[in-house]
Design a protein around this motif. Structure first.
Motif, short mmCIF file in Angstrom:
data_model
loop_
_atom_site.label_atom_id
_atom_site.label_comp_id
_atom_site.label_asym_id
_atom_site.label_seq_id
_atom_site.Cartn_x
_atom_site.Cartn_y
_atom_site.Cartn_z
N ILE A 24 -7.51 23.02 14.30
CA ILE A 24 -6.63 21.95 13.83
C ILE A 24 -7.52 20.82 13.35
CG2 ILE A 24 -4.81 20.32 14.44
CD1 ILE A 24 -3.99 22.27 16.67
N THR A 25 -7.37 20.47 12.07
CA THR A 25 -8.19 19.42 11.49
C THR A 25 -7.54 18.06 11.72
OG1 THR A 25 -7.15 19.62 9.32
CG2 THR A 25 -9.11 20.98 9.72
N HIS A 26 -8.29 17.00 11.45
CA HIS A 26 -7.76 15.64 11.65
C HIS A 26 -6.65 15.30 10.66
CE1 HIS A 26 -10.26 14.20 14.89
NE2 HIS A 26 -11.33 14.71 14.29
N ASP A 27 -6.57 16.03 9.54
CA ASP A 27 -5.45 15.80 8.62
C ASP A 27 -4.32 16.81 8.86
OD1 ASP A 27 -6.86 17.94 7.63
OD2 ASP A 27 -6.96 17.22 5.58
N ASN A 28 -4.26 17.35 10.10
CA ASN A 28 -3.19 18.21 10.62
C ASN A 28 -3.04 19.56 9.92
OD1 ASN A 28 -2.42 16.45 12.72
ND2 ASN A 28 -1.28 15.20 11.25
N LYS A 29 -4.10 20.07 9.34
CA LYS A 29 -4.07 21.43 8.80
C LYS A 29 -4.43 22.38 9.92
CE LYS A 29 -5.33 20.22 4.09
NZ LYS A 29 -6.37 20.30 3.07
N LYS A 30 -3.77 23.55 9.94
CA LYS A 30 -4.03 24.55 10.97
C LYS A 30 -4.54 25.82 10.29
CE LYS A 30 -0.57 22.77 14.13
NZ LYS A 30 0.62 23.05 14.92
N MET A 31 -5.60 26.39 10.88
CA MET A 31 -6.18 27.63 10.35
C MET A 31 -6.40 28.61 11.49
SD MET A 31 -9.15 26.22 7.76
CE MET A 31 -10.01 25.23 8.98
N ASP A 32 -5.97 29.85 11.29
CA ASP A 32 -6.27 30.91 12.25
C ASP A 32 -7.64 31.48 11.89
OD1 ASP A 32 -3.93 30.71 13.71
OD2 ASP A 32 -2.84 32.05 12.36
N VAL A 33 -8.55 31.47 12.86
CA VAL A 33 -9.93 31.88 12.61
C VAL A 33 -10.47 32.65 13.81
CG1 VAL A 33 -10.38 29.85 11.17
CG2 VAL A 33 -10.94 29.77 13.59
N ASN A 34 -11.61 33.28 13.59
CA ASN A 34 -12.40 33.85 14.68
C ASN A 34 -13.59 32.92 14.86
OD1 ASN A 34 -10.75 36.11 15.04
ND2 ASN A 34 -11.76 37.18 13.38
N PHE A 35 -13.59 32.15 15.91
CA PHE A 35 -14.65 31.19 16.18
C PHE A 35 -15.96 31.91 16.46
CE2 PHE A 35 -16.98 28.79 19.50
CZ PHE A 35 -17.33 27.68 18.76
N ILE A 36 -17.05 31.38 15.87
CA ILE A 36 -18.37 31.98 16.09
C ILE A 36 -19.24 31.06 16.93
CG2 ILE A 36 -20.48 32.82 14.99
CD1 ILE A 36 -18.69 33.57 12.56
N LYS A 37 -19.49 29.82 16.45
CA LYS A 37 -20.35 28.90 17.18
C LYS A 37 -20.23 27.50 16.60
CE LYS A 37 -24.33 29.85 14.25
NZ LYS A 37 -25.70 30.27 14.16
N MET A 38 -20.79 26.52 17.35
CA MET A 38 -20.94 25.15 16.86
C MET A 38 -22.43 24.83 16.89
SD MET A 38 -17.83 22.66 17.99
CE MET A 38 -17.98 22.81 19.73
N GLU A 39 -22.93 24.32 15.75
CA GLU A 39 -24.35 24.03 15.64
C GLU A 39 -24.57 23.05 14.49
OE1 GLU A 39 -27.49 27.28 16.30
OE2 GLU A 39 -27.34 27.10 14.11
N ASN A 40 -25.46 22.08 14.68
CA ASN A 40 -25.82 21.10 13.65
C ASN A 40 -24.60 20.37 13.10
OD1 ASN A 40 -28.56 21.72 13.78
ND2 ASN A 40 -28.34 23.36 12.28
N ASN A 41 -23.68 19.97 13.96
CA ASN A 41 -22.45 19.27 13.58
C ASN A 41 -21.56 20.09 12.67
OD1 ASN A 41 -23.18 17.02 15.09
ND2 ASN A 41 -24.25 16.08 13.38
N LEU A 42 -21.66 21.42 12.75
CA LEU A 42 -20.82 22.32 11.98
C LEU A 42 -20.15 23.31 12.91
CD1 LEU A 42 -23.21 23.16 9.01
CD2 LEU A 42 -21.21 21.68 8.92
N VAL A 43 -18.93 23.72 12.57
CA VAL A 43 -18.21 24.76 13.29
C VAL A 43 -18.24 26.01 12.41
CG1 VAL A 43 -15.98 25.48 14.23
CG2 VAL A 43 -16.69 23.09 14.41
N TYR A 44 -18.81 27.09 12.93
CA TYR A 44 -18.91 28.34 12.19
C TYR A 44 -17.77 29.25 12.62
CZ TYR A 44 -23.63 26.91 10.89
OH TYR A 44 -24.70 26.23 10.39
N PHE A 45 -17.13 29.89 11.64
CA PHE A 45 -16.00 30.76 11.93
C PHE A 45 -15.88 31.83 10.85
CE2 PHE A 45 -14.42 27.36 9.26
CZ PHE A 45 -13.57 28.00 8.37
N ALA A 46 -15.04 32.82 11.11
CA ALA A 46 -14.70 33.85 10.13
C ALA A 46 -13.18 33.94 10.07
CB ALA A 46 -15.30 35.19 10.52
N VAL A 47 -12.67 34.22 8.90
CA VAL A 47 -11.24 34.40 8.73
C VAL A 47 -10.89 35.80 9.25
CG1 VAL A 47 -9.37 34.52 7.03
CG2 VAL A 47 -11.24 32.89 6.72
N PRO A 48 -9.80 35.96 10.03
CA PRO A 48 -9.45 37.29 10.54
C PRO A 48 -9.34 38.31 9.40
CG PRO A 48 -8.11 35.63 11.60
CD PRO A 48 -8.87 34.93 10.51
N GLY A 49 -9.95 39.45 9.63
CA GLY A 49 -9.96 40.50 8.62
C GLY A 49 -11.14 40.42 7.67
#
Length: 159
Positions: A24-49
């Motif tokens: 959930i982003t600060h501008d209230n957008k929602k995304m379904d993701v596969n979370f990978i990691k957080m590093e260097n002020n970034l959130v790494y993820f993959a889209v399902p599929g």
């Protein structure tokens, strides 16, 4: 061998489904993701599929919800900058850390170098001046483009 391949494929797909999260982003957008990691002020993820790794600035993300465990993690708090006096809240980012934030514009400033002033002192003064200008306009993030006596410039970002 064929059965072994099918077994590994099924186990891999089950693992991907089990890791489904919601960003959930600060501008209230929602995304379904596969979370990978957080590093260097970034959130790494993959889209399902998909196995393509994507990233977004941790400052753009408010929450990370794990769907299977009903667990929620606060990633970052929204920064509200209302006046010039809030300049200490303004965050200086590197260009690669702005993914997911909106570019707002360019700000400039003048900060003359005093006789005998060190370069380090000048750089800190220029950064403070840019932060004050961003805070006055309500922008919580800047990326400094240049911080020289002739050219003090930054790009502003918001949610």
């Amino acid at each position: 061998m064929k059965n072994l391949f099918i077994l590994f494929t099924i186990l891999f797909n089950v693992a991907l489904v089990a890791q489904t999260h919601e960003i959930i982003t600060h501008d209230n957008k929602k995304m379904d993701v596969n979370f990978i990691k957080m590093e260097n002020n970034l959130v790494y993820f993959a889209v399902p599929g998909s196995s393509e790794e994507k990233k977004i600035s941790q400052y753009a993300v408010a929450q990370l919800n794990e769907k299977s465990a009903a667990d929620s993690k606060l990633v970052s708090e929204k920064i509200n900058v209302l006046a010039k006096s809030d300049y200490k809240k303004v965050i200086v980012l590197k260009d690669f850390q702005t993914i997911g934030l909106k570019k707002s514009g360019v700000i400039t400033s003048f900060y003359g170098k005093a006789k005998g002033e060190t370069n380090t002192s000048f750089i800190h003064g220029g950064e403070k001046r840019l932060k004050e200008n961003a805070a006055r306009k309500g922008y919580p993030f800047i990326v400094i483009l240049s911080n020289t006596p002739n050219d003090i410039k930054a790009i502003t970002y918001t949610y």
